[in-house]
Enzyme design. Structure first.
Site, short mmCIF file in Angstrom:
data_model
loop_
_atom_site.label_atom_id
_atom_site.label_comp_id
_atom_site.label_asym_id
_atom_site.label_seq_id
_atom_site.Cartn_x
_atom_site.Cartn_y
_atom_site.Cartn_z
N HIS A 7 8.04 95.28 -23.38
CA HIS A 7 9.47 95.51 -23.18
C HIS A 7 9.74 96.01 -21.75
CE1 HIS A 7 13.34 96.25 -25.66
NE2 HIS A 7 13.66 96.00 -24.41
N ASP A 12 8.38 89.52 -24.30
CA ASP A 12 8.52 90.88 -23.79
C ASP A 12 9.10 91.83 -24.83
OD1 ASP A 12 8.52 92.86 -21.62
OD2 ASP A 12 10.71 92.68 -21.66
N GLU A 64 8.46 97.63 -32.39
CA GLU A 64 7.87 98.14 -31.16
C GLU A 64 7.48 99.60 -31.32
OE1 GLU A 64 10.64 97.33 -27.98
OE2 GLU A 64 10.45 95.16 -28.21
N GLY A 88 11.56 94.31 -19.39
CA GLY A 88 12.67 93.61 -18.74
C GLY A 88 13.48 94.47 -17.79
#
Length: 225
Positions: A199, A176, A181, A201
């Protein structure tokens, strides 16, 4: 923090807001990877019906290794017990007795990697954890094991992980968070048996609401002295 404190500026955060969201996303990735959900979905959408290609594995009776026994790691442990998983943990700041209260057997990192069928990371990105799972440690993992990272990019050597997947050394990886990024040309994009999310989470409506409330309450507390 040091610069802000020196300038007389108070800093607040929301450390508990996303605990539940991150723990649930971790379990979602473990289940999705173990049962090959995304690949099976894509196959059906292509008009295929190839059940034998998507043989999965059950979590019951398997060993989950949790690297990092903070809020999220312990929340994952609570939920993994409901799947009848055996729990191993590794964290230099947690005692064996404290881990045992959550049904976790505390072991060194190398032992955890060698014994766990599924390894999940819940550590911060600091000098001591950058590259925590490099080629050497990935090679210590149980053959066919699954690796999950809903913690921080940079704690896994992505190129080494891609190699371990390509060679069949690992059974799969659900990631994740990434070193860069958006991920650009990460080698994980072309690695087999992967489940990649952007990402997510903390990306639940409830977690974002809790974060807002925690931060505002922190501001109120500071203004109220």
């Amino acid at each position: 923090m040091e610069a802000a404190t020196g300038a007389g500026i108070a800093v607040v955060n929301a450390p508990t807001a996303n605990t539940l969201a991150a723990a649930e996303h971790t379990l979602a990735l473990i289940l999705g990877l173990a049962r090959r959900v995304a690949a099976a979905d894509a196959s059906v959408r292509r008009g295929e019906w190839r059940r034998s290609d998507f043989m999965g594995t059950e979590l019951g009776g398997k060993t989950l290794g949790i690297l990092g026994l903070g809020r999220v790691g312990l929340a994952v442990a609570d939920r993994a017990r409901a799947f009848s998983m055996n729990l191993l943990g590794s964290d230099p700041l947690v005692s064996a007795d404290a881990a045992a209260t959550y049904g976790i057997r505390l072991v060194p990192v190398e032992e955890l990697l060698a014994e766990a069928d599924v390894v999940t990371l819940h550590v911060p990105l600091v000098a001591g954890t950058r590259g925590l799972l490099d080629a050497g440690r990935l090679a210590r993992m149980k053959r066919g094991a699954l690796l999950i990272n809903v913690a921080r990019g940079g704690v896994i050597d992505e190129a080494a992980l891609a190699d371990a997947l390509l060679s069949g050394r690992l059974g799969g990886a659900a990631i994740d968070v990434f070193e860069h990024e958006p991920i650009g040309d990460s080698p994980l994009l072309s690695a087999p048996n992967t489940l990649l999310t952007p990402h997510l989470g903390a990306s639940t409506a409830e977690a974002q609401s809790r974060a807002s409330l925690e931060v505002v309450q922190g501001v109120i507390d500071i203004l109220a002295d």
